[in-house]
Design a protein around this motif. Structure first.
Motif, PDB file in Angstrom:
ATOM      1  N   LEU A   1      -3.237   4.647   0.286  1.00  0.00           N
ATOM      2  CA  LEU A   1      -1.939   4.362   0.894  1.00  0.00           C
ATOM      3  C   LEU A   1      -2.093   3.407   2.074  1.00  0.00           C
ATOM      4  O   LEU A   1      -1.325   2.445   2.214  1.00  0.00           O
TER       5      LEU A   1
ATOM      6  N   MET B   1      -0.266  -0.153   2.002  1.00  0.00           N
ATOM      7  CA  MET B   1       0.781  -0.438   2.978  1.00  0.00           C
ATOM      8  C   MET B   1       0.368  -1.577   3.915  1.00  0.00           C
ATOM      9  O   MET B   1       1.215  -2.363   4.338  1.00  0.00           O
TER      10      MET B   1
ATOM     11  N   LEU C   1      10.296   2.098   4.123  1.00  0.00           N
ATOM     12  CA  LEU C   1      10.627   2.829   2.892  1.00  0.00           C
ATOM     13  C   LEU C   1      10.703   1.889   1.692  1.00  0.00           C
ATOM     14  O   LEU C   1      10.294   2.261   0.584  1.00  0.00           O
TER      15      LEU C   1
ATOM     16  N   SER D   1       4.064   8.078  10.193  1.00  0.00           N
ATOM     17  CA  SER D   1       3.343   7.718   8.979  1.00  0.00           C
ATOM     18  C   SER D   1       2.040   8.500   8.857  1.00  0.00           C
ATOM     19  O   SER D   1       1.406   8.809   9.871  1.00  0.00           O
TER      20      SER D   1
ATOM     21  N   ASP E   1       7.461  14.938   2.546  1.00  0.00           N
ATOM     22  CA  ASP E   1       8.355  14.329   3.524  1.00  0.00           C
ATOM     23  C   ASP E   1       8.964  15.460   4.338  1.00  0.00           C
ATOM     24  O   ASP E   1       9.410  16.460   3.770  1.00  0.00           O
TER      25      ASP E   1
ATOM     26  N   PHE F   1       4.360   3.122  -4.362  1.00  0.00           N
ATOM     27  CA  PHE F   1       4.285   4.369  -5.144  1.00  0.00           C
ATOM     28  C   PHE F   1       4.742   4.143  -6.576  1.00  0.00           C
ATOM     29  O   PHE F   1       5.750   3.487  -6.822  1.00  0.00           O
TER      30      PHE F   1
ATOM     31  N   VAL G   1       7.204   1.350   0.659  1.00  0.00           N
ATOM     32  CA  VAL G   1       6.703   2.522  -0.057  1.00  0.00           C
ATOM     33  C   VAL G   1       7.183   2.493  -1.511  1.00  0.00           C
ATOM     34  O   VAL G   1       6.415   2.806  -2.428  1.00  0.00           O
TER      35      VAL G   1
END
Length: 130
Positions: A112, A116, A45, A28, A86, A52, A48
């Motif tokens: 982020l 998260m 994921l 990460s 990525d 996002f 995320v």
């Protein structure tokens, strides 16, 4: 890599998880230690996907006989513009066994990390549920 990219662009968490090897390792941009295992990485994921907004890949690069990839993306978290990449590595069966994510600028990394962190209790629950 096409399957993973399509799954991400379709925001399809089940299809994304299907692209992961059982022993996948996720690095990460906001955590020092890597996360391991399909259940945990799939849960991250999904988190995320909740964080996002307006996600899109803007470039794809590959090498090492198709096993190394770079998927450059643009997205946002609230009002914060995010650029990132990525870096998936495929195992001999074509599944992602390593996924490293980089994000810039520092305001995006901070946004982020905060977003998260707010997701992480749910991520842990989802990982346990498989």
């Amino acid at each position: 890599m096409t399957d993973f990219r399509r799954a991400v662009e379709a925001r399809d968490p089940e299809a994304m998880a299907a692209c992961l090897a059982d022993n996948v390792v996720f690095r990460s941009p906001v955590a020092f230690r890597p996360y391991e295992g399909r259940a945990m990485v799939a849960a991250i994921l999904r988190g995320v996907l909740r964080v996002f907004e307006d996600f899109r890949y803007v470039r794809e690069l590959s090498g090492d006989g198709g096993r190394e990839h770079a998927l450059v993306f643009a997205t946002r978290i609230g009002d914060v513009a995010v650029e990132g990449c990525d870096f998936p590595h495929l195992d001999e069966h074509g599944r992602i066994d390593e996924l490293t994510v980089m994000v810039r600028p520092s305001s995006a990394v901070q946004a982020l990390g905060k977003a998260m962190a707010a997701q992480f209790d749910q991520i842990k629950r989802e990982a346990v549920q498989g």
